[in-house]
Motif scaffolding. Structure first.
Motif, PDB file in Angstrom:
ATOM      1  N   LYS A   3      18.029  -2.627  14.044  1.00 52.90           N
ATOM      2  CA  LYS A   3      17.191  -3.671  14.636  1.00 52.90           C
ATOM      3  C   LYS A   3      15.775  -3.174  14.888  1.00 52.90           C
ATOM      4  O   LYS A   3      14.816  -3.847  14.586  1.00 52.90           O
ATOM      5  N   GLN A   4      15.630  -1.964  15.403  1.00 48.52           N
ATOM      6  CA  GLN A   4      14.314  -1.432  15.711  1.00 48.52           C
ATOM      7  C   GLN A   4      13.457  -1.345  14.446  1.00 48.52           C
ATOM      8  O   GLN A   4      12.276  -1.640  14.479  1.00 48.52           O
ATOM      9  N   GLU A   5      14.033  -0.972  13.318  1.00 46.16           N
ATOM     10  CA  GLU A   5      13.291  -0.883  12.073  1.00 46.16           C
ATOM     11  C   GLU A   5      12.900  -2.253  11.549  1.00 46.16           C
ATOM     12  O   GLU A   5      11.792  -2.443  11.088  1.00 46.16           O
ATOM     13  N   THR A   6      13.793  -3.220  11.610  1.00 47.64           N
ATOM     14  CA  THR A   6      13.474  -4.549  11.091  1.00 47.64           C
ATOM     15  C   THR A   6      12.469  -5.258  11.981  1.00 47.64           C
ATOM     16  O   THR A   6      11.669  -6.045  11.487  1.00 47.64           O
ATOM     17  N   ASP A   7      12.470  -4.981  13.272  1.00 44.21           N
ATOM     18  CA  ASP A   7      11.485  -5.585  14.169  1.00 44.21           C
ATOM     19  C   ASP A   7      10.066  -5.194  13.779  1.00 44.21           C
ATOM     20  O   ASP A   7       9.129  -5.938  14.015  1.00 44.21           O
ATOM     21  N   PHE A   8       9.914  -4.009  13.182  1.00 43.20           N
ATOM     22  CA  PHE A   8       8.571  -3.540  12.870  1.00 43.20           C
ATOM     23  C   PHE A   8       7.902  -4.361  11.785  1.00 43.20           C
ATOM     24  O   PHE A   8       6.691  -4.364  11.676  1.00 43.20           O
ATOM     25  N   PHE A   9       8.657  -5.101  10.997  1.00 44.56           N
ATOM     26  CA  PHE A   9       8.078  -5.839   9.894  1.00 44.56           C
ATOM     27  C   PHE A   9       7.583  -7.230  10.279  1.00 44.56           C
ATOM     28  O   PHE A   9       7.196  -7.999   9.431  1.00 44.56           O
ATOM     29  N   ARG A  10       7.556  -7.524  11.556  1.00 46.98           N
ATOM     30  CA  ARG A  10       6.953  -8.772  12.023  1.00 46.98           C
ATOM     31  C   ARG A  10       5.438  -8.585  12.075  1.00 46.98           C
ATOM     32  O   ARG A  10       4.958  -7.495  12.388  1.00 46.98           O
ATOM     33  N   PRO A  11       4.657  -9.649  11.787  1.00 43.17           N
ATOM     34  CA  PRO A  11       3.185  -9.519  11.781  1.00 43.17           C
ATOM     35  C   PRO A  11       2.609  -8.969  13.088  1.00 43.17           C
ATOM     36  O   PRO A  11       1.686  -8.161  13.055  1.00 43.17           O
ATOM     37  N   GLU A  12       3.171  -9.364  14.222  1.00 42.35           N
ATOM     38  CA  GLU A  12       2.622  -8.867  15.492  1.00 42.35           C
ATOM     39  C   GLU A  12       2.811  -7.364  15.646  1.00 42.35           C
ATOM     40  O   GLU A  12       2.048  -6.705  16.356  1.00 42.35           O
ATOM     41  N   MET A  13       3.782  -6.801  14.948  1.00 44.49           N
ATOM     42  CA  MET A  13       3.987  -5.357  15.012  1.00 44.49           C
ATOM     43  C   MET A  13       2.873  -4.629  14.246  1.00 44.49           C
ATOM     44  O   MET A  13       2.467  -3.542  14.633  1.00 44.49           O
ATOM     45  N   GLU A  37      -5.185  11.384   7.491  1.00 45.51           N
ATOM     46  CA  GLU A  37      -3.983  11.464   6.674  1.00 45.51           C
ATOM     47  C   GLU A  37      -3.309  12.839   6.733  1.00 45.51           C
ATOM     48  O   GLU A  37      -2.080  12.912   6.822  1.00 45.51           O
ATOM     49  N   PRO A  38      -4.072  13.957   6.722  1.00 46.18           N
ATOM     50  CA  PRO A  38      -3.397  15.266   6.814  1.00 46.18           C
ATOM     51  C   PRO A  38      -2.563  15.431   8.084  1.00 46.18           C
ATOM     52  O   PRO A  38      -1.528  16.111   8.072  1.00 46.18           O
ATOM     53  N   TYR A  39      -2.966  14.819   9.167  1.00 46.23           N
ATOM     54  CA  TYR A  39      -2.191  14.868  10.412  1.00 46.23           C
ATOM     55  C   TYR A  39      -0.857  14.144  10.238  1.00 46.23           C
ATOM     56  O   TYR A  39       0.194  14.618  10.677  1.00 46.23           O
ATOM     57  N   LEU A  40      -0.890  13.014   9.557  1.00 45.39           N
ATOM     58  CA  LEU A  40       0.335  12.261   9.297  1.00 45.39           C
ATOM     59  C   LEU A  40       1.236  13.004   8.308  1.00 45.39           C
ATOM     60  O   LEU A  40       2.458  12.983   8.448  1.00 45.39           O
ATOM     61  N   VAL A  41       0.632  13.699   7.352  1.00 41.40           N
ATOM     62  CA  VAL A  41       1.404  14.505   6.408  1.00 41.40           C
ATOM     63  C   VAL A  41       2.099  15.638   7.171  1.00 41.40           C
ATOM     64  O   VAL A  41       3.264  15.956   6.905  1.00 41.40           O
ATOM     65  N   TRP A  42       1.402  16.231   8.128  1.00 40.11           N
ATOM     66  CA  TRP A  42       1.990  17.283   8.958  1.00 40.11           C
ATOM     67  C   TRP A  42       3.225  16.750   9.690  1.00 40.11           C
ATOM     68  O   TRP A  42       4.269  17.385   9.713  1.00 40.11           O
ATOM     69  N   PHE A  43       3.090  15.556  10.300  1.00 39.12           N
ATOM     70  CA  PHE A  43       4.242  14.941  10.973  1.00 39.12           C
ATOM     71  C   PHE A  43       5.377  14.686   9.987  1.00 39.12           C
ATOM     72  O   PHE A  43       6.542  14.875  10.316  1.00 39.12           O
ATOM     73  N   LYS A  44       5.035  14.233   8.791  1.00 39.42           N
ATOM     74  CA  LYS A  44       6.061  13.965   7.770  1.00 39.42           C
ATOM     75  C   LYS A  44       6.861  15.238   7.475  1.00 39.42           C
ATOM     76  O   LYS A  44       8.084  15.204   7.366  1.00 39.42           O
ATOM     77  N   GLN A  56       6.064   4.003  14.181  1.00 39.43           N
ATOM     78  CA  GLN A  56       4.668   3.642  13.908  1.00 39.43           C
ATOM     79  C   GLN A  56       3.987   4.696  13.040  1.00 39.43           C
ATOM     80  O   GLN A  56       3.302   4.365  12.075  1.00 39.43           O
ATOM     81  N   LEU A  57       4.163   5.970  13.375  1.00 41.83           N
ATOM     82  CA  LEU A  57       3.524   7.035  12.601  1.00 41.83           C
ATOM     83  C   LEU A  57       4.084   7.098  11.181  1.00 41.83           C
ATOM     84  O   LEU A  57       3.330   7.293  10.222  1.00 41.83           O
ATOM     85  N   ALA A  58       5.384   6.935  11.029  1.00 36.78           N
ATOM     86  CA  ALA A  58       5.994   6.940   9.698  1.00 36.78           C
ATOM     87  C   ALA A  58       5.479   5.763   8.869  1.00 36.78           C
ATOM     88  O   ALA A  58       5.183   5.915   7.673  1.00 36.78           O
ATOM     89  N   GLU A  62       3.055   5.858   5.368  1.00 38.85           N
ATOM     90  CA  GLU A  62       3.281   5.114   4.125  1.00 38.85           C
ATOM     91  C   GLU A  62       2.092   4.232   3.775  1.00 38.85           C
ATOM     92  O   GLU A  62       1.706   4.128   2.602  1.00 38.85           O
ATOM     93  N   ILE A  63       1.512   3.600   4.788  1.00 38.44           N
ATOM     94  CA  ILE A  63       0.337   2.750   4.564  1.00 38.44           C
ATOM     95  C   ILE A  63      -0.809   3.585   3.997  1.00 38.44           C
ATOM     96  O   ILE A  63      -1.441   3.207   3.009  1.00 38.44           O
ATOM     97  N   LYS A  64      -1.071   4.737   4.603  1.00 39.87           N
ATOM     98  CA  LYS A  64      -2.205   5.560   4.178  1.00 39.87           C
ATOM     99  C   LYS A  64      -1.987   6.211   2.812  1.00 39.87           C
ATOM    100  O   LYS A  64      -2.902   6.212   1.989  1.00 39.87           O
ATOM    101  N   VAL A  65      -0.812   6.766   2.559  1.00 40.08           N
ATOM    102  CA  VAL A  65      -0.604   7.432   1.261  1.00 40.08           C
ATOM    103  C   VAL A  65      -0.610   6.429   0.103  1.00 40.08           C
ATOM    104  O   VAL A  65      -0.837   6.817  -1.035  1.00 40.08           O
ATOM    105  N   ASN A  66      -0.405   5.174   0.411  1.00 41.79           N
ATOM    106  CA  ASN A  66      -0.461   4.131  -0.619  1.00 41.79           C
ATOM    107  C   ASN A  66      -1.798   3.401  -0.649  1.00 41.79           C
ATOM    108  O   ASN A  66      -1.950   2.401  -1.346  1.00 41.79           O
ATOM    109  N   GLY A  67      -2.778   3.899   0.132  1.00 37.43           N
ATOM    110  CA  GLY A  67      -4.124   3.328   0.105  1.00 37.43           C
ATOM    111  C   GLY A  67      -4.234   1.931   0.683  1.00 37.43           C
ATOM    112  O   GLY A  67      -5.094   1.156   0.268  1.00 37.43           O
TER     113      GLY A  67
END
Length: 78
Positions: A3-13, A37-44, A56-58, A62-67
């Protein structure tokens, strides 16, 4: 999907992602969408934190590595 993952795909999220701030670390207080982006890669590599912030960070990684960060810019509240 959990549920937590699917909730993230709502526009308000996405609006929340664009306006949330990093709560700790070197970039504390930065909008998540402004994290480099390098900070997010470090977290990855090391592992995203648990809970909502980790999701949110994950998602931002994905948003950043896909431009696609330009999609979040119009959602930032002035």
């Amino acid at each position: 999907m959990a549920k937590q993952e699917t909730d993230f795909f709502r526009p308000e999220m996405l609006i929340e992602l664009a306006n949330s701030k990093m709560p700790f670390g070197k970039y504390q207080g930065y909008l998540l969408c402004n994290l480099p982006e390098p900070y997010l890669v470090w977290f990855k590599k090391k592992g995203f934190p648990p809970g909502k912030l980790g999701i949110q960070l994950a998602s931002l990684y994905e948003i950043k590595v896909n431009g696609l960060e330009y999609l979040l810019r119009p959602l930032i509240k002035k």
